[in-house]
Enzyme design. Structure first.
Site, PDB file in Angstrom:
ATOM      1  CG  ASP A  86      -2.318   0.506   0.884  1.00  0.00           C
ATOM      2  OD1 ASP A  86      -2.424   1.721   0.665  1.00  0.00           O
ATOM      3  OD2 ASP A  86      -3.279  -0.284   0.826  1.00  0.00           O
ATOM      4  CG  HIS A 100      -5.643   3.376   0.971  1.00  0.00           C
ATOM      5  ND1 HIS A 100      -5.206   2.105   0.709  1.00  0.00           N
ATOM      6  CD2 HIS A 100      -6.975   3.375   0.730  1.00  0.00           C
ATOM      7  CE1 HIS A 100      -6.232   1.356   0.316  1.00  0.00           C
ATOM      8  NE2 HIS A 100      -7.311   2.101   0.323  1.00  0.00           N
ATOM      9  CB  SER A 159      -9.823  -0.805  -1.224  1.00  0.00           C
ATOM     10  OG  SER A 159     -10.474   0.410  -1.000  1.00  0.00           O
TER      11      SER A 159
END
Length: 1028
Positions: A199, A230, A396
């Protein structure tokens, strides 16, 4: 006066300078590699080798084979993976010699292949240009945490869900909803589980995490921190320990792989190095939050196989392209990956969650079931970038929920036994067998159902390595879960019904099918079912497939009832260390099928799947040019993907719809009322054209055609520079292949044009939207044609629209035609968007039903067959006014017709498998396009019959095609057009060069004018001008 003369004399020079500057600017702007390629890696290529070696050894090998210099250089990669062996290298190649150098490298003995170092771009919280591009994108959130809660529903939702109730639960711990606290109380907290998070990174001192083992950076930026949030959020869902946003496995060892920059960009080479490092450091679980429609991105796809083959359990988001069907993202659509969809707290499928089926297998096969499971993915709490918690939604988010569940389940197995028991297949078996099936969604929306942590825990406690089939049951009586199979029963004489299931082999990374599958009916009625099987003889990594081709025997033509039984398949794997005998397991797939007597011909419709081309591998453009957020036609164009609502409507209307995945020669027209052609992009074999003519005129087959826009000028302007692949993409064809359709319809005197029509119209009170459809330019006399005043948005139509608006109004454009053709009937309509659920504005199912009633049963709707619509004279344009093919496109790279053998494949009736079809005289030729030897359709298409329907077939096709070849070639040059496939940017030099030369000539001409004026001025005083 003198001052004025000096000003005048300087003007040409200034103009010349200005022209030169403009020329240079145009050169820089239009030159591929100029404005659009200012980023990194404009000419970087991944060279994949056949063996793992140190990067230095690979470098020396290339230098010894290619020599130093020569337009290429080795790129040093400085990252943690470089202390291990690698299977690829990164090279920079000069654009001017790229084609030659890449070709030379690809021919080397130790080189597997050469690919562009593709960039991936992430859509952060839905903030992007909104365009679905080739390659992969970071699976976006459905909305930002800062948005109003009551505005949280995705815009694409067609759901009637009431969101108010779930907002009351937004602060609930997702861990408690799955019962994670039960396992925590037993001492299972994810300890000693190596969790890889690919990520945006994480901060080392984040207070929510107690066990950050390693942070690695694979990007070009010099930081390990997460500056976007994120990666931190994902890690928090998996392993956070804050009381407000608890993760599932707080003691899991976090390995943060920073593979995205702060600008949300990544590259294939970064991922490949990071994947290799994950393999070398023996990760247990890996969460991946990227996805995209390109399942043919081989370096990426094959590396995922290698990841799972090395016993790393991969979890990935299925995508946020719902509620549309056929929108699965890769790599979550791979059978060795756990693909996760999203639900809300009411157990409804989230509107943003992508739906199946997989589209790899189309047109000859049938898609697999995906997602594998679903999990809560709406209003999930996770860690903020520095401290505190926030709520986000999207698949996600659902993906790390399942990754956290997997981490917790891994810790249940003693560390010494994990590698012997746990693997990608056994974990998926535990998840899908333990999942709770939801009432309402079908298997292509929910997979096995909602993850059930405690049930999966019970399965793993007693797990013994085995092979299974997923799904393990196909029950036609279980509706809506078994949709679409439960919507249409089997019957004798139909095309085979295909069902594609996944083999999960928990016994070993590689397995083999010991003997062919066996159908074991539960009673005598089961002998009426004939099943042919296709399957993976070698099962690797961990997974394979088994496809059932089911057909009722002719003696069951009047049978009505259920057929039940089991399909069994025995799998074996090599013995594990310490074992002496092979591991062996028998898989069972239970079938419960509904069978009805064969329906009458008038109720049977055949859908043409064979002539559909989808992305990938080619740039197949969207059907509606009004849609700006989805430039690719990538949903499969199948009855059970983006035409699923139409399929349900036809079933409700009493029609039985079958799928043809082979050429027209592979079906018996006497059994069908109508052949339905919708939004088709491929060409047609000459034998198909001849057979269809005979089927309609002599066998009474109905033909219903829904076309789409096709305009060469528009296609040329639709090309774009893709930052992911750093290459130019141009459409392979239009919304439909109108030149191909015109060849098919030529024997009936019907042809479509190249207008791009838009507008609203009404028939009998039914309001319809015509969205980027085409017009009818040929139609025989005696037929019925309907036209409406629509706006032509094509290049040639723009001027005409201006003239029309200044006059009395827009002229009617013919868009709908109906005609009897011998024993058969034909209906054509110029737009298919009203049938396609992807970007539909208004549906035209009412019109489809009226057309099918006509083509199948000769039922005439009074409005469609009104006297005012009847054509006393044929509509006709010359051949040179028909739409022409693009000869600058290598269409054969994507076609199932051009350069291919005509053959009936396994989606056809069993009796014609492997042949060229019914009653066909083999010509031994393949279909070719203009620019190649012309197609000879034979005298059969021009011959007259006893039937009064007159067939006029074009006799000037060859002349038109020759003209098209020259005209389109010139058009491509003038517009700087490129091949339809990704090509080397450095080869696009012609247009910039032409612009530069034009600028130089302009400069010289102005300089010459200036010199003449000087001489004229001097000559007036000295007479020297006369000596020149």
């Amino acid at each position: 006066m003198a001052a004025r003369r000096r000003t005048s004399s300087r003007f040409p020079f200034k103009s010349a300078v200005f022209a030169a500057v403009i020329s240079i600017f145009l050169f820089r702007y239009f030159a591929p590699g100029g404005k659009n390629e200012t980023g990194r890696n404009n000419n970087n290529y991944i060279v994949r080798f056949r063996e793992y070696k140190k990067a230095e050894d690979h470098r020396r090998y290339l230098e010894s084979e290619l020599g130093l210099g020569g337009g290429w250089e080795w790129i040093e990669r400085r990252n943690p993976a470089m202390k291990f062996a690698t299977d690829f290298g990164l090279v920079a190649v000069e654009g001017s010699v790229a084609e030659r150098v890449v070709g030379e490298i690809g021919k080397l003995e130790m080189v597997k292949d050469v690919n562009v170092d593709v960039s991936y771009k992430r859509e952060l919280l839905g903030v992007s240009d909104g365009k679905k591009r080739p390659g992969k994108i970071f699976t976006s959130m459905s909305f930002s945490e800062d948005e109003e809660r009551h505005h949280a529903v995705a815009e694409t939702s067609n759901s009637s869900i009431h969101w108010g109730r779930e907002l009351l639960a937004q602060k609930s711990q997702v861990t408690s909803l799955f019962g994670a606290d039960v396992l925590w109380s037993k001492g299972y907290t994810g300890a000693k589980v190596k969790m890889a998070i690919f990520d945006t990174g994480i901060r080392f001192d984040h207070p929510h995490f107690r066990n950050i083992k390693e942070r690695t950076n694979w990007t070009s930026e010099d930081t390990l921190n997460d500056n976007l949030g994120h990666g931190t959020f994902v890690a928090g869902v998996i392993a956070g320990q804050d009381e407000e946003c608890l993760g599932f496995a707080p003691d899991a060892e976090i390995y943060a792989f920073r593979v995205f920059t702060d600008a949300q960009v990544s590259y294939t080479s970064w991922f490949l190095d990071a994947f290799n490092y994950a393999i070398a450091t023996k990760m247990d679980v890996l969460n991946l939050s990227i996805g995209g429609p390109d399942f043919l991105d081989l370096p990426f796809v094959e590396k995922i196989w290698e990841i799972t083959a090395n016993n790393i359990i991969m979890v990935s988001a299925i995508g946020n392209d719902g509620p549309l069907y056929g929108t699965l993202n890769n790599p979550a659509d791979q059978s060795d990956v756990i693909g996760v969809g999203g639900i809300d707290y009411n157990d409804h499928i989230a509107p943003f969650s992508s739906r199946g089926m997989s589209t790899w297998e189309i047109p000859h096969g049938y898609g697999r079931v995906k997602p594998d499971v679903v999990a809560y993915g709406k209003d999930i709490m996770g860690s903020k970038i520095s401290s505190g918690c926030k709520s986000l939604s999207g698949t996600s988010v659902a993906s790390p929920v399942v990754a956290g569940v997997v981490c917790l389940l891994v810790s249940v197995i003693p560390e010494s036994d994990r590698k012997a028991i746990l693997n990608p297949a056994s974990m998926k078996q535990a998840l899908v067998e333990g999942a709770a099936k939801l009432s309402g969604p079908n298997l292509y929306e929910q997979g096995a159902g909602r993850v059930n942590l405690l049930e999966s825990y019970e399965i793993l406690k007693i797990y013994q390595p085995r092979a299974t089939i997923f799904p393990g049951i196909l029950d036609f009586s279980d509706c809506p879960y078994s949709w679409p199979f439960c919507r249409q029963p089997l019957y004798a004489g139909a095309m085979p019904i295909m069902f594609n299931a996944t083999i999960l082999n928990g016994m070993g990374v590689i397995g083999y099918v010991e003997s062919p599958p066996i159908w074991n009916p539960s009673d005598e009625d089961g002998n009426l079912l004939n099943i042919h099987f296709t399957y993976s003889e070698i099962i690797w990594p961990w997974t394979g497939y088994i496809a059932l081709h089911m057909q009722i025997k002719e003696e069951g033509a009047q049978f009505s009832g259920e057929i039940e039984g089991n399909v069994t398949l025995t799998i074996y794997s090599p013995p594990s260390p310490g074992e002496k005998t092979k591991r062996r397991s028998t898989c069972v797939l239970h079938l419960k099928l509904q069978v009805v007597p064969t329906p009458p011909r008038s109720k049977r419709i055949l859908w043409d799947q064979f002539h559909n081309i989808k992305y990938p591998p080619g740039y197949i453009p969207r059907d509606s040019l009004d849609v700006r957020n989805d430039i690719l036609d990538w949903h499969g164009d199948h009855l059970h993907t983006n035409f699923h609502i139409m399929f349900n409507m036809l079933r409700d209307a009493g029609y039985y719809v079958e799928t043809l995945g082979s050429p027209f020669t592979c079906f018996d027209a006497r059994h069908y009322g109508t052949l339905l052609l919708v939004d088709l992009e491929d060409e047609y074999f000459a034998e198909e054209i001849e057979k269809l003519r005979d089927d309609v005129i002599n066998s009474g087959l109905g033909l219903a055609v829904f076309a789409e826009w096709y305009n060469v000028d528009t296609m040329v302007k639709m090309r774009f520079f893709d930052d992911n692949t750093r290459s130019w993409w141009t459409p392979v064809t239009g919304g439909a292949n109108v030149p191909g359709l015109n060849d098919l319809l030529a024997p009936f005197g019907i042809a479509f044009g190249d207008k791009i029509l838009n507008g609203d119209f009404s028939i009998d009170g039914e309001q319809s939207r015509y969205a980027s459809g085409t017009d009818i330019v040929r139609f025989p006399s005696g037929g019925y044609v309907h036209g409406f005043p629509l706006l032509d948005s094509s290049e040639s139509g723009a001027t005409q629209n201006v003239l029309s608006n200044s006059g009395s109004g827009k002229a009617d454009s013919p868009i709908l035609g109906l005609v009897e053709a011998g024993e058969g009937r034909i209906a054509v309509y110029g737009d298919s968007n009203c049938l396609d659920s992807s970007h539909m504005v208004t549906n035209c199912y009412w019109l489809l039903k009226k057309l099918l009633d006509f083509t199948s049963s000769s039922a005439r709707d009074p409005l469609l067959f009104s006297p005012s619509a009847k054509q006393d004279m044929a509509i006709y344009v010359d051949d040179n006014q028909l739409p022409s093919r693009r000869t600058d496109v290598n269409f054969s790279s994507y076609s199932a017709v051009l350069g291919q053998d005509l053959i009936c494949r396994r989606d056809s009736r069993f009796e014609v498998w492997g042949t060229k079809g019914y009653n066909l005289h083999v010509r031994g030729r393949n279909r070719r396009l203009p620019g190649y030897p012309i197609i000879d359709l034979g005298r059969g298409l021009n011959s007259t019959t006893a039937n009064p329907f007159k067939v006029k077939h074009s006799k000037v096709t060859e002349r038109r095609n020759k003209g098209d070849t020259q005209g389109n070639h010139l058009l491509g040059i003038l517009n700087g057009d490129e091949l339809d496939m990704p090509v080397l940017v450095g080869s696009h030099w012609l247009v910039p060069a032409a612009i530069a030369i034009t600028g130089v000539l302009l400069f010289l001409s102005i300089w010459r004018i200036r010199q003449r004026r000087r001489r004229r001025k001097r000559g007036s005083g000295s007479g020297r001008l006369g000596n020149l």
